[in-house]
Design a protein around this motif. Structure first.
Motif, PDB file in Angstrom:
ATOM      1  N   VAL A  54      -8.792  11.154   7.592  1.00 43.02           N
ATOM      2  CA  VAL A  54      -7.840  12.010   6.873  1.00 43.02           C
ATOM      3  C   VAL A  54      -7.331  13.114   7.783  1.00 43.02           C
ATOM      4  CG1 VAL A  54      -7.602  13.637   4.961  1.00 43.02           C
ATOM      5  CG2 VAL A  54      -8.768  11.483   4.602  1.00 43.02           C
ATOM      6  N   GLU A  56      -6.694  13.090  10.709  1.00 40.20           N
ATOM      7  CA  GLU A  56      -5.719  12.609  11.684  1.00 40.20           C
ATOM      8  C   GLU A  56      -4.299  12.626  11.129  1.00 40.20           C
ATOM      9  OE1 GLU A  56      -5.956   8.887  14.697  1.00 40.20           O
ATOM     10  OE2 GLU A  56      -7.704   9.136  13.385  1.00 40.20           O
ATOM     11  N   LEU A  57      -4.177  12.651   9.804  1.00 41.39           N
ATOM     12  CA  LEU A  57      -2.849  12.652   9.180  1.00 41.39           C
ATOM     13  C   LEU A  57      -2.152  13.988   9.443  1.00 41.39           C
ATOM     14  CD1 LEU A  57      -3.881  10.970   5.806  1.00 41.39           C
ATOM     15  CD2 LEU A  57      -2.409   9.981   7.571  1.00 41.39           C
ATOM     16  N   PHE A  59      -0.126  15.916   7.783  1.00 39.63           N
ATOM     17  CA  PHE A  59       0.053  16.939   6.744  1.00 39.63           C
ATOM     18  C   PHE A  59      -1.281  17.415   6.147  1.00 39.63           C
ATOM     19  CE2 PHE A  59       0.428  12.678   5.066  1.00 39.63           C
ATOM     20  CZ  PHE A  59      -0.595  12.645   4.138  1.00 39.63           C
ATOM     21  N   THR A  60      -2.391  17.004   6.701  1.00 36.54           N
ATOM     22  CA  THR A  60      -3.694  17.282   6.077  1.00 36.54           C
ATOM     23  C   THR A  60      -4.039  18.780   6.147  1.00 36.54           C
ATOM     24  OG1 THR A  60      -4.461  15.103   6.677  1.00 36.54           O
ATOM     25  CG2 THR A  60      -6.142  16.723   6.090  1.00 36.54           C
ATOM     26  N   ARG A  61      -4.516  19.243   5.026  1.00 30.90           N
ATOM     27  CA  ARG A  61      -4.942  20.643   4.921  1.00 30.90           C
ATOM     28  C   ARG A  61      -6.408  20.662   4.488  1.00 30.90           C
ATOM     29  NH1 ARG A  61      -0.734  21.053   6.908  1.00 30.90           N
ATOM     30  NH2 ARG A  61       1.073  22.341   6.364  1.00 30.90           N
ATOM     31  N   GLU A  62      -7.069  21.708   4.834  1.00 28.91           N
ATOM     32  CA  GLU A  62      -8.441  21.917   4.335  1.00 28.91           C
ATOM     33  C   GLU A  62      -8.403  23.108   3.382  1.00 28.91           C
ATOM     34  OE1 GLU A  62     -11.391  22.716   7.306  1.00 28.91           O
ATOM     35  OE2 GLU A  62     -13.032  22.064   6.006  1.00 28.91           O
ATOM     36  N   ILE A  63      -8.996  22.935   2.202  1.00 28.18           N
ATOM     37  CA  ILE A  63      -8.985  24.016   1.206  1.00 28.18           C
ATOM     38  C   ILE A  63     -10.385  24.629   1.137  1.00 28.18           C
ATOM     39  CG2 ILE A  63      -8.565  24.591  -1.221  1.00 28.18           C
ATOM     40  CD1 ILE A  63      -6.892  21.842  -1.130  1.00 28.18           C
ATOM     41  N   SER A  64     -10.420  25.928   1.331  1.00 30.51           N
ATOM     42  CA  SER A  64     -11.724  26.611   1.378  1.00 30.51           C
ATOM     43  C   SER A  64     -12.391  26.619   0.009  1.00 30.51           C
ATOM     44  CB  SER A  64     -11.532  28.048   1.864  1.00 30.51           C
ATOM     45  OG  SER A  64     -12.684  28.803   1.593  1.00 30.51           O
ATOM     46  N   GLN A  69      -8.170  29.080  -0.334  1.00 34.26           N
ATOM     47  CA  GLN A  69      -7.008  29.138   0.557  1.00 34.26           C
ATOM     48  C   GLN A  69      -6.946  27.848   1.372  1.00 34.26           C
ATOM     49  OE1 GLN A  69      -4.756  31.797   0.747  1.00 34.26           O
ATOM     50  NE2 GLN A  69      -5.876  32.465  -1.066  1.00 34.26           N
ATOM     51  N   GLU A  70      -5.722  27.427   1.711  1.00 35.81           N
ATOM     52  CA  GLU A  70      -5.580  26.214   2.513  1.00 35.81           C
ATOM     53  C   GLU A  70      -5.259  26.576   3.949  1.00 35.81           C
ATOM     54  OE1 GLU A  70      -2.058  24.261   0.803  1.00 35.81           O
ATOM     55  OE2 GLU A  70      -1.043  24.976   2.603  1.00 35.81           O
TER      56      GLU A  70
ATOM     57  N   ALA B 176     -16.520  22.943   5.074  1.00 36.80           N
ATOM     58  CA  ALA B 176     -16.095  24.254   4.567  1.00 36.80           C
ATOM     59  C   ALA B 176     -15.423  24.178   3.215  1.00 36.80           C
ATOM     60  CB  ALA B 176     -15.145  24.910   5.558  1.00 36.80           C
ATOM     61  N   GLY B 177     -15.057  23.013   2.757  1.00 40.81           N
ATOM     62  CA  GLY B 177     -14.329  22.948   1.496  1.00 40.81           C
ATOM     63  C   GLY B 177     -13.912  21.526   1.156  1.00 40.81           C
ATOM     64  N   TYR B 178     -12.595  21.347   1.040  1.00 40.28           N
ATOM     65  CA  TYR B 178     -12.063  20.054   0.603  1.00 40.28           C
ATOM     66  C   TYR B 178     -10.867  19.653   1.455  1.00 40.28           C
ATOM     67  CZ  TYR B 178     -14.727  21.338  -3.520  1.00 40.28           C
ATOM     68  OH  TYR B 178     -15.712  21.730  -4.354  1.00 40.28           O
ATOM     69  N   THR B 179     -10.653  18.340   1.440  1.00 42.02           N
ATOM     70  CA  THR B 179      -9.406  17.843   1.989  1.00 42.02           C
ATOM     71  C   THR B 179      -8.976  16.622   1.167  1.00 42.02           C
ATOM     72  OG1 THR B 179      -8.266  17.251   4.016  1.00 42.02           O
ATOM     73  CG2 THR B 179     -10.449  16.299   3.711  1.00 42.02           C
ATOM     74  N   LEU B 180      -7.705  16.281   1.258  1.00 37.72           N
ATOM     75  CA  LEU B 180      -7.183  15.190   0.437  1.00 37.72           C
ATOM     76  C   LEU B 180      -6.504  14.154   1.338  1.00 37.72           C
ATOM     77  CD1 LEU B 180      -6.977  17.957  -1.358  1.00 37.72           C
ATOM     78  CD2 LEU B 180      -5.664  16.483  -2.906  1.00 37.72           C
ATOM     79  N   PRO B 191      -3.961   6.669   9.946  1.00 33.49           N
ATOM     80  CA  PRO B 191      -2.736   7.337  10.391  1.00 33.49           C
ATOM     81  C   PRO B 191      -1.650   6.366  10.833  1.00 33.49           C
ATOM     82  CG  PRO B 191      -4.639   8.439  11.286  1.00 33.49           C
ATOM     83  CD  PRO B 191      -5.142   7.228  10.595  1.00 33.49           C
ATOM     84  N   GLU B 206       3.078  12.902   0.459  1.00 35.21           N
ATOM     85  CA  GLU B 206       2.851  14.304   0.865  1.00 35.21           C
ATOM     86  C   GLU B 206       3.034  15.254  -0.326  1.00 35.21           C
ATOM     87  OE1 GLU B 206       4.616  15.953   4.404  1.00 35.21           O
ATOM     88  OE2 GLU B 206       4.620  13.960   5.331  1.00 35.21           O
ATOM     89  N   GLN B 213      -3.312  19.257  -4.514  1.00 33.50           N
ATOM     90  CA  GLN B 213      -3.949  20.371  -3.797  1.00 33.50           C
ATOM     91  C   GLN B 213      -3.806  21.686  -4.571  1.00 33.50           C
ATOM     92  OE1 GLN B 213      -3.594  20.137   0.588  1.00 33.50           O
ATOM     93  NE2 GLN B 213      -2.743  22.199   0.333  1.00 33.50           N
ATOM     94  N   GLN B 217      -6.742  23.962  -5.974  1.00 32.38           N
ATOM     95  CA  GLN B 217      -6.845  25.403  -5.696  1.00 32.38           C
ATOM     96  C   GLN B 217      -6.978  26.201  -6.984  1.00 32.38           C
ATOM     97  OE1 GLN B 217      -3.314  25.408  -3.067  1.00 32.38           O
ATOM     98  NE2 GLN B 217      -4.578  26.612  -1.645  1.00 32.38           N
TER      99      GLN B 217
END
Lengths: 253, 807
Positions: A54, A56-57, A59-64, A69-70, B176-180, B191, B206, B213, B217
């Motif tokens: 994931v 590697e994509l 647009f991937t974000r990590e949400i704390s 927060q992302e 640390a949290g989450y990802t999608l 990818p 996207e 997301q 949140q």
């Protein structure tokens, strides 16, 4: 020397954790089990390849989890983050094991948690699969009622592991959901439970048929703190338990 | 010439006649239960104690040793016994403002009881609250709350997870949290696969991920709210359980103190505090529940009762004498203890002062000690004016410290303060401190002496009996009682008075008791009293002996025989500590023609005090008005105390100075076997002086050393005759005709005795008979006036005018 790499050393407890299931509580439980049986403990950290995929994509974000927060992430950042957690796991394992004078080893592997845990082929008595829900915190409230799910396997190891768990919950109330193949408890099981109840008067035991597993998992999956299953349990049942429960699962030989 | 009679033996000493009193020893006498001779002070104290108005505190003034403290204590004790005991005062925690501890006022004895009851309450809470929280009911209800929270959180995430899965999106946990990430066929899209998707599909995914997301949140942001709600529910449950338990446990204390409004209010606050802070009573993780419960009780100091005034064993109102009246000993203080290198305090470290202890009763303080301790007097006045005790450190009072400290709530003050001290202190305070007169309106003035009446003599005997019984000493026989009374008259310097200096009288009795014990006598006899007096004098009269030795060896020149012009024996008194003795001093004078009048050499040398100078001016005035009333007196005279190297003050030698001046002027020889004491006024009358007994005895000792021949005598003012209480050896010498004491009322009496010449009667022509001393003086003055005229005439004819002194 890494004892795990030595073919002469037999691993008796294996603890597998990944990014979402690692906790100090898990480590201490594994060390306590190893110490009670004076057996070797092997810690296995799984770098979840799904996370790397994931990351590697573009647009991937990590949400704390803490702040909601992302922030953007990528493979390198994710890799570093996992390595750091792995190191943390190793350090905790080392500290706890040395304090309890337990022989230990550590390794990490990339893959998918359940695939690796269930396909590990070693001479193990206990396999502890670290698991947690998407959101559950590690802290366990004081003096709550602890709940354990046990699938009967007529193994003496069940008694040992229950002793360890009872020591960890002190005098708190304990509720055991006992699943068995038949309708009656075996003599050995009855004797075991009577002994435990004598030592821990605040223990309650609810017996069910194994057929009730699905309904129990559907209605009360979140309530259990631990689940204990025989290794020889049907793989389908194991997978069902792993899919539904968020708590650590201990597979006993 | 007037016939001057020496005083008779019975006029030199007033013996004590106890023949009318029926007792053999003081053991037969009823002890005196009231003060002797202090009626004025007694009434003042009783008045001051009775008046409850603000400011009617007392100042008991009198010399040290008069028994002020004992009398004050006696009167106060009688009053206090009939009054109610003071209240107990306790400082307790102010839960709203811990730096301002609250005060509880309780009936006597309830303070300690409340303290014990509060300890019991804490014990009960420590044992009962954990039990309540381990009950099945509590556990089940708590479990429900926690399960509910878990279920709500699970549900939120499960719903989101299911929605995401349904739309082909996976939610993954990271360290640390989450990802999608997008999924296809139950697995995550790689990818390279994603890049191969059409642009529209990529944008759709996207956007989908962005939407989920946002949902995630929102759930995460709501988690603290869920936790808060969960915490409030748990708190409400805890409060419900605690309230029930605490109310049950505190009910018996409330019942016990239901009449004490303050305590009830305090218990109400305690109840609320215990409910709000129930966790403190529950065992911590891994802690045994009831291990060493007493040690745990000590941890709950906020429930302690600091009993700063405990009147549990008091009988009547408190009477407190503070021997060390420092500021803090009066108003109390806040102590500190060191913890980890820091000084900390709380309400349990508040200590009471004398004002607290005496509240509702009486406080006795020594004025001099009070005034010599920094800010103690100010602190006392502030408390009396405000009618409350405010515990403040000096740093706070003086605004020297800005660090935070306790500010205990003030205590209402209802007290009667009795200050004791020397009269001088009282008058100085009255003069210089306006607040003093507002706060100490009642003065109780102790007398030094009382009249030596028959009644008082009997009472004095009983007073001696009281002292002996109180101090468990031997009784005195009747004769020795009389001797003690005579000694009291001597101490009063007046045969018609009795000294009320009880301390020195008690000292005398103690010493007499010692000498009686040496002789194993069951009673104190006259010889023991005499020995005590003699030995006490012996211990102190070293300097008197040295001075006498100097006189007998001729180092200090004193003549006790023969006649001399312009030389007389004056008498003075020296005091070393509390020992007085008399000694003669040679006074000489010169007289010649001049204008400067009478020069006091002591004054010129700045060795004369103001009173002495005044005496010399008076005698100069007498000289002028008597012998040169209508003409000038061309006299240059000087007066001096020979071999005196220290300060000379007082006017008791002014009569002797006038006589020696008249002798020098009239060239009249004076008898050196006589000494003179007495002051004069402008009319030449002789006035009373102090220390008459010591002066006579001082001259007697010198005469005896140089040989008594029956001519030696002392001339004293007639007004001092009543004061005579002379020593036995002096009286013996008088009885044997070896020594005499004369009284004089006018300086001419003294001149007749000293010169042996009559004064002579002034004729109509203004002259005196030729054989009188006045004639010689008049003649001499006339000669001086003639010489002056002659010199003036010579000066006018020969040289320019010059001053008369030069002439």
């Amino acid at each position: 020397m890494n004892p795990h790499s030595d073919p002469k050393v037999k691993t008796n407890v294996i603890l597998t954790v990944d990014a979402c299931s690692y906790s100090n509580n898990m480590v201490e439980l594994a060390v306590a089990i190893a110490a009670s049986g004076k057996i070797h403990l092997h810690g296995l950290f799984i770098e979840d390849e799904d996370l790397l995929t994931v990351a590697e994509l573009p647009f991937t974000r990590e949400i704390s989890l803490t702040t909601a927060q992302e922030q953007p992430t990528d493979t390198t950042r994710m890799q570093n983050s996992l390595r750091a957690l792995g190191t943390q796991f190793k350090t905790a394992l080392q500290r706890s094991a040395q304090a309890a004078d337990v022989s230990w080893s550590y390794d990490y592997v990339r893959g998918r948690r359940d695939d690796i845990a269930l396909t590990e082929e070693r001479d193990v008595r206990y396999t502890i699969l670290g698991r947690t829900s998407l959101h559950r915190a590690e802290t366990i409230p004081r003096q709550r009622t602890h709940r354990i799910l046990i699938v009967e396997d007529h193994s003496s190891l069940i008694g040992q592991i229950l002793q360890v768990l009872l020591q960890r919950i002190h005098a708190d109330p304990l509720e055991i959901t006992w699943l068995q193949q038949g309708s009656d408890l075996s003599g050995q099981t009855r004797s075991l439970l009577e002994d435990l109840q004598h030592e821990h008067p605040r223990m309650m035991i609810h017996t069910h048929k194994l057929d009730d597993l699905e309904s129990i998992l559907s209605s009360r999956a979140h309530a259990f703190e631990y689940a204990i299953l025989p290794q020889q349990t049907d793989k389908g049942i194991q997978q069902q338990v792993l899919d539904k429960l968020d708590c650590p699962v201990i597979l006993v030989a | 010439m007037k016939q001057h009679q020496a005083l008779k033996i019975e006029e030199l000493y007033r013996s004590c006649d106890l023949s009318k009193f029926d007792f053999n020893t003081t053991a037969d006498l009823e002890p005196l239960d009231r003060p002797l001779g202090q009626q004025r002070a007694l009434e003042a104290i009783e008045f001051g104690v009775d008046v409850e108005q603000e400011g009617f505190n007392l100042f008991v003034l009198g010399a040290s040793g008069l028994g002020k403290h004992e009398l004050v204590k006696l009167i106060l004790q009688q009053r206090a016994n009939a009054e109610a005991a003071g209240s107990d005062w306790c400082y307790v925690m102010n839960f709203a403002h811990p730096q301002k501890p609250n005060i509880l006022k309780l009936p006597a004895g309830l303070g300690q009881k409340l303290s014990k009851d509060m300890n019991t309450l804490v014990e009960d809470l420590l044992t009962s609250l954990p039990s309540s929280f381990q009950s099945e009911e509590y556990r089940n209800r708590r479990q429900q709350i926690e399960d509910d929270l878990q279920a709500r959180q699970d549900q939120a995430f499960k719903n989101l997870n299911k929605d995401a899965e349904d739309q082909g999106i996976a939610i993954l946990r990271t360290p640390a949290g989450y990802t999608l990430g997008p999924m296809v066929d139950g697995r995550l899209i790689k990818p390279e696969e994603f890049k191969k998707l059409p642009k529209d599909e990529q944008e759709r995914i996207e956007k989908l991920i962005a939407d989920i997301q946002l949902e995630l949140q929102k759930i995460l942001r709501d988690l603290p709210l869920l936790q808060r709600e969960h915490h409030q529910r748990l708190k409400a449950l805890n409060r419900e359980i605690t309230q029930h338990t605490v109310e049950q446990l505190i009910a018996w204390i409330e019942q016990a103190y239901r009449d004490q409004e303050d305590v009830m209010a305090y218990l109400d606050v305690v109840k609320q505090y215990a409910i709000e802070n129930v966790e403190a009573f529950l065992p911590q993780d891994g802690q045994q529940e009831v291990d060493n419960i007493h040690a745990r009780v000590a941890e709950f100091h906020e429930f302690s009762i600091n009993v700063i005034v405990d009147n549990a064993s008091a009988e009547g109102a408190p009477i407190v004498y503070e021997d060390n009246p420092t500021y803090q000993n009066l108003v109390g203080r806040v102590e500190y203890i060191s913890q980890m290198g820091t000084l900390v305090t709380d309400f349990t470290l508040i200590k009471s002062g004398a004002l607290h202890q005496a509240n509702g009763g009486y406080l006795i303080l020594d004025a001099q000690k009070l005034l010599t301790h920094a800010f103690a007097y100010e602190g006392l006045k502030r408390a009396l004016k405000a009618r409350e005790i405010k515990i403040q450190s000096l740093e706070q009072v003086l605004s020297l410290a800005s660090s935070m400290s306790l500010e205990p709530v003030s205590i209402p003050l209802n007290i009667k303060v009795v200050l004791t001290g020397e009269p001088l202190l009282y008058y100085l305070l009255m003069q210089y401190d306006p607040e003093f007169s507002q706060l100490f309106k009642v003065a109780a003035d102790f007398s030094r002496t009382t009249a030596r009446s028959e009644e008082n003599t009997g009472l004095y005997a009983r007073l001696i009996a009281s002292m002996q019984q109180r101090h468990q000493k031997r009784p005195l026989d009747q004769a020795s009682v009389g001797r003690v009374i005579e000694h009291a008259a001597r101490a009063a310097e007046d045969g018609a008075k009795l000294s009320l200096h009880l301390e020195s009288m008690n000292d005398l009795l103690t010493e007499a008791d010692y000498w009686a014990s040496k002789q194993q006598s069951p009673v104190i006899a006259v010889e023991h009293i005499e020995k005590a007096i003699e030995k006490r004098k012996y211990r102190l009269d070293k300097y008197e002996e040295l001075l006498q030795e100097q006189i007998t060896r001729g180092i200090k020149m004193i003549d006790t025989r023969g006649n001399k012009v312009a030389q007389v024996n004056g008498l003075s008194v020296l005091q070393v500590g509390d020992f007085m003795f008399g000694q003669p001093s040679r006074i000489t004078a010169t007289a010649r023609l001049g204008k400067s009048g009478v020069v006091d050499i002591e004054r010129e040398a700045r060795l004369g005090g103001q009173i002495h100078s005044k005496g010399v001016m008076i005698l100069a005035a007498y000289l002028d008005s008597t012998y040169a009333a209508n003409t000038n007196l061309p006299l240059a005279a000087s007066l001096v105390f020979e071999q005196s190297y220290g300060m000379v003050d007082g006017d008791s030698a002014s009569a002797a100075e006038l006589c020696v001046l008249l002798s020098a002027l009239g060239q009249i020889p004076l008898k050196q076997q006589m000494a003179v004491t007495g002051s004069i006024n402008q009319l030449g009358e002789i006035q009373a002086i102090g220390g008459v007994n010591e002066k006579i005895e001082g001259f007697f000792d010198i005469c005896r050393a140089q040989g008594l021949d029956g001519t030696q005598a002392v001339i004293i003012p007639a007004a001092n005759q009543a004061h005579l209480m002379l020593r036995q050896d002096v009286r013996q010498a008088v009885a044997e005709g070896l020594f005499n004491v004369y009284c004089a009322t006018h300086v001419e009496d003294v001149m007749e005795l000293l010169s042996g010449l009559p004064r002579g009667k002034l004729t109509k022509k203004g002259t005196y008979p030729k054989n009188s001393f006045n004639y010689r003086i008049q003649q001499r003055i006339s000669e001086l006036q003639q010489q002056q005229k002659k010199l003036i005439q010579q000066a006018k004819t020969t040289t320019p005018p010059s001053t008369a002194d030069d002439a």
